[in-house]
Design an enzyme around this catalytic site. Structure first.
Site, PDB file in Angstrom:
ATOM      1  N   ILE A   1     -15.583  -9.941  10.803  1.00  0.00           N
ATOM      2  CA  ILE A   1     -15.275  -8.508  11.107  1.00  0.00           C
ATOM      3  C   ILE A   1     -14.299  -7.953  10.736  1.00  0.00           C
ATOM      4  CG2 ILE A   1     -13.593  -9.386  13.126  1.00  0.00           C
ATOM      5  CD1 ILE A   1     -14.503  -6.779  14.837  1.00  0.00           C
ATOM      6  N   SER A   2     -14.518  -6.653  10.164  1.00  0.00           N
ATOM      7  CA  SER A   2     -13.540  -6.094   8.901  1.00  0.00           C
ATOM      8  C   SER A   2     -11.882  -5.890   9.867  1.00  0.00           C
ATOM      9  CB  SER A   2     -13.838  -4.695   8.830  1.00  0.00           C
ATOM     10  OG  SER A   2     -15.276  -4.886   7.992  1.00  0.00           O
ATOM     11  N   ALA A   3     -11.050  -5.613   8.923  1.00  0.00           N
ATOM     12  CA  ALA A   3      -9.706  -5.431   9.351  1.00  0.00           C
ATOM     13  C   ALA A   3      -9.733  -3.971  10.231  1.00  0.00           C
ATOM     14  CB  ALA A   3      -8.759  -5.279   8.266  1.00  0.00           C
TER      15      ALA A   3
END
Ligand code: SAH
Length: 276
Positions: A110-112
């Protein structure tokens, strides 16, 4: 649930402590080098550690920090990121509100939060109520859910990922979240497919987001972008840049580079599951 605010540029990621200088930081070389973050916009400087689970104070602190570091300037983006709880989308036991990507299995992350915020801001004008958006590489469904909250019940949001287990998980995540009713009513849907082909059924799209790095812009995605629409896509292999592609009303294309990033590749399922 307790949020502890730290006043030093230090984060815990993948079980090790890192110093995170403002413009460049180092990775744990034993974990995936692809981390879905920006190399220049990493908010650095003020981080907080959360125990796992969901927390409204953690969510609020995450958004406040992104505002403080200039990543979020839009009220709508702040509202949406506060409304959709990242804690429901990260794997159990991981820190939901720390500004770092989190592994979600299947060689994906999951992206930052700063990356989600950056993409939401870049696409905000094309995520007005009633508009259509495509999220390629939808993973956990977090950003897809943010899009859905922005375009509302009159809009249409489609998420596509090529890992069926991730699509199942994203649906479960969305069903627990404030975007559940939009999913139930059908203005948000999540599908298994090769995102390089886009999703023709609801094209053309005002906004297209690609959550994995392509070596070149897939033509079907350009074709499915509405004249006047905008696509945000990381391009490159090891060195990657976040590109913003505007399709003019006459169909011509304008491209600009937003920032340097590090994303997982947009690739085939076999290559991803084999570790690239
Ligand atoms: N944006 C998501 C996930 C980012 S990770 C989030 O923040 O939760 C990148 C995602 O792209 C992974 O879930 C991976 O499975 C997906 N992906 C990579 N190549 C793809 C392809 N060709 N078609 C569809 N999804 C793809």
């Amino acid at each position: 649930m307790r949020a502890q605010v730290l006043l030093f540029p230090t984060i815990t990621a993948y079980g090790r402590l890192y110093c995170a200088p403002r413009r460049l930081h180092r990775y744990n070389s034993s974990s995936s080098p692809f981390l879905n973050l920006s190399l220049s916009r990493f908010s650095g400087g003020l981080f907080f550690h959360m125990e796992s689970g969901t927390s409204s104070s953690g969510k609020k602190a995450m958004v406040e920090n992104l505002k403080r570091y200039g990543v979020i300037s839009s009220k709508r983006v702040a509202q949406v990121m506060e409304a959709l709880d990242r804690g429901l989308f990260v794997p159990v036991g991981s820190s939901a509100y720390v500004d770092t990507p989190v592994p979600i299995g299947y060689n994906a992350t999951i992206s930052a939060p700063h990356m989600h915020a950056t993409c939401l801001q870049l696409l905000e004008d094309k995520l007005q109520p009633g508009m259509r958006a495509l999220d390629v590489g939808s993973g956990t469904g977090y950003l897809t859910g943010c899009f859905a909250l922005m375009v509302g019940a009159e809009g249409r949001v489609v998420g596509v990922d090529h890992i069926p287990e991730l699509v199942d998980m994203s649906i479960k995540n969305i069903e627990k979240s404030v975007a559940a009713s939009l999913f139930k009513k059908g203005s948000l849907s999540l599908h298994v497919g090769d995102g390089r082909k886009g999703w023709q059924e609801f094209a053309p799209y005002d906004a297209i987001h690609v959550g994995a790095a392509a070596s070149e812009i897939p033509q079907p995605l350009l074709d499915q972008l509405k004249p006047g629409g905008r696509m945000v896509i990381p391009l490159g292999t090891y060195f990657q840049e976040l590109k913003v592609i505007d399709k003019n009303k006459d169909g011509s294309i304008k491209v600009h580079t937003e920032t340097s990033v590090r994303y997982v590749p947009l690739t085939s399922r076999d290559e991803q599951l084999g570790g690239f």
